[in-house]
Design a protein around this motif. Structure first.
Motif, short mmCIF file in Angstrom:
data_model
loop_
_atom_site.label_atom_id
_atom_site.label_comp_id
_atom_site.label_asym_id
_atom_site.label_seq_id
_atom_site.Cartn_x
_atom_site.Cartn_y
_atom_site.Cartn_z
N GLU A 14 32.21 -45.53 -12.87
CA GLU A 14 32.76 -45.10 -11.58
C GLU A 14 34.13 -44.46 -11.75
N GLU A 15 34.94 -45.01 -12.63
CA GLU A 15 36.25 -44.42 -12.88
C GLU A 15 36.13 -43.04 -13.52
N ILE A 16 35.17 -42.89 -14.43
CA ILE A 16 34.94 -41.58 -15.06
C ILE A 16 34.49 -40.57 -14.02
N CYS A 26 29.40 -36.20 -4.69
CA CYS A 26 29.29 -37.51 -4.03
C CYS A 26 29.48 -38.59 -5.09
N LYS A 27 30.61 -39.23 -5.09
CA LYS A 27 30.87 -40.28 -6.07
C LYS A 27 30.12 -41.56 -5.71
N ILE A 43 26.17 -53.23 -14.66
CA ILE A 43 25.95 -52.17 -15.64
C ILE A 43 25.80 -50.80 -14.98
N ARG A 44 25.02 -50.72 -13.90
CA ARG A 44 24.65 -49.44 -13.32
C ARG A 44 25.36 -49.17 -12.00
N THR A 45 25.65 -47.90 -11.75
CA THR A 45 26.14 -47.51 -10.43
C THR A 45 25.00 -47.60 -9.42
N ASN A 102 27.28 -35.13 -9.01
CA ASN A 102 26.83 -36.44 -9.49
C ASN A 102 25.40 -36.32 -10.02
N GLU A 103 25.26 -36.34 -11.33
CA GLU A 103 23.96 -36.14 -11.96
C GLU A 103 23.00 -37.29 -11.67
N ASP A 104 23.52 -38.49 -11.57
CA ASP A 104 22.64 -39.64 -11.29
C ASP A 104 22.05 -39.55 -9.89
N LEU A 105 22.85 -39.17 -8.91
CA LEU A 105 22.35 -39.00 -7.55
C LEU A 105 21.33 -37.88 -7.52
N THR A 106 21.64 -36.78 -8.18
CA THR A 106 20.71 -35.64 -8.23
C THR A 106 19.38 -36.04 -8.83
N GLU A 107 19.43 -36.78 -9.93
CA GLU A 107 18.19 -37.19 -10.60
C GLU A 107 17.37 -38.12 -9.73
N ALA A 108 18.03 -39.06 -9.06
CA ALA A 108 17.30 -40.01 -8.20
C ALA A 108 16.57 -39.27 -7.08
N ILE A 109 17.24 -38.32 -6.44
CA ILE A 109 16.60 -37.55 -5.37
C ILE A 109 15.43 -36.76 -5.92
N ALA A 110 15.64 -36.10 -7.06
CA ALA A 110 14.58 -35.27 -7.64
C ALA A 110 13.35 -36.11 -7.99
#
Length: 336
Positions: A14-16, A26-27, A43-45, A102-110
């Motif tokens: 989250e800090e990164i 979107c953080k 471990i995970r956001t 935010n790559e993680d958010l993008t991946e989850a939506i996709a």
């Protein structure tokens, strides 16, 4: 955790994000959260947790046996709804990384955007839409899958941003740029990969492709995808968009695909049969709701019979729908 000065891996991530992502991203720490509160993971956001929940759910696994464009193709190389989803995810992540979103958010939506798709592709969707008194849209059904249907009726309890991106991936504009990226990536993927499948299936020849868009975007699948991605990266800040020349070429190529492939007689030769299966199953379960699994019988009581039947049928794979139809309509003594 000692190497992180006592901080959890999630906190470090989250800090990164806060240090490196675009001001328009979107953080994870800015999520509006879940409908039902859950303590944070060490471990995970929050968006990483959503991605993992989608990958591990039943609806995601069933995508491997759902039609993209070509119904139950013989070749292993035609796209399925699952391979389409993975290709959308790859394109979306490439764009998100370049724009520092935010790559993680993008991946989850996709990964979740097509969870509510019916068997037999958009033909199954159109058939249910014509049958149900209200209406049926696969993007609304994808939202319903993650909110209501998955985990035996408990839903996945995803974050607000992921649900919004899933719902808005077709027509509406998502509230996050990450959701907007997935919307663009979905079109980039299906247009260009469906061209490849159409050529493989003999529906198109390379020389049939419209010259104007091909001159702008490129002759090969890779060239076209690269051109579209570069245009988005070069022209997007607080809104995801193409430059005008690229947009026009994209739209013309998309129209060509609808005219020459998606609604072409050669592509639709077997689709009437698929639509008949969906219609037959819908009417059968409307007349005999007790034949549905217990979960959907419960949905019928809570949400209405028509919606519950749509829930059951839309969750079927192509093979499951065909086999169920055979079970109901073809005598077991006959060989088929």
């Amino acid at each position: 955790m000692d190497s992180n000065n006592g901080k959890s891996p999630r906190t470090v991530t989250e800090e990164i994000e806060n240090l490196t992502l675009s001001p328009y991203a979107c953080k994870s720490t800015a999520t509006k959260g879940r409908k039902v509160y859950e303590p944070p993971c060490d471990i995970r956001t929050e968006f990483q947790r959503d991605r993992d929940r989608i990958i591990h759910c039943n609806s995601f696994r069933r995508l491997k046996h759902k039609t993209q464009v070509f119904l139950i193709p013989k070749s292993d190389h035609y796209r399925t709804r699952l391979t389409h989803t993975l290709e959308v995810s790859q394109i979306a992540r490439t764009i998100a990384r370049a724009l520092r979103l935010n790559e993680d958010l993008t991946e989850a939506i996709a990964l979740g955007h097509d969870l509510g798709h019916t068997p037999f592709g958009h033909d199954g969707e159109r058939t249910l839409d014509q049958l149900v008194p209200d209406h049926f849209r696969h993007y609304e059904q994808s939202k319903r899958v993650v909110e209501v249907i998955e985990k035996n009726g408990q839903g996945l309890n995803l974050t607000s941003e992921v649900i919004d991106g899933i719902l808005c991936h077709t027509n509406a504009t998502a509230k996050t740029l990450e959701g907007q990226v997935v919307k663009f990536s979905d079109k980039i993927a299906y247009i260009n990969h469906d061209i490849e499948d159409a050529i493989r299936g003999g529906v198109l020849r390379q020389e049939d492709l419209p010259k104007g868009p091909i001159e702008v975007l490129g002759k090969s699948k890779s060239e076209r995808i690269t051109t579209l991605i570069k245009s988005i990266i070069a022209n997007s800040t607080n809104l995801i968009q193409y430059d005008e020349v690229t947009r026009q070429a994209h739209d013309e190529l998309r129209k060509f695909m609808f005219d020459k492939v998606y609604f072409a007689p050669s592509t639709n030769a077997e689709k009437g049969k698929a639509c008949h299966i969906v219609e037959y199953l819908y009417k059968y379960f409307i007349g005999s709701p007790e034949k549905m699994p217990e979960l959907y019988v419960g949905f019928a009581k809570e949400y209405g019979l028509e919606r519950a039947v749509c829930d059951f049928i839309s969750g079927m794979t192509d093979d499951f729908a065909v086999d169920y139809f055979k079970e109901l309509c073809i005598p077991k003594s006959w060989s088929y």
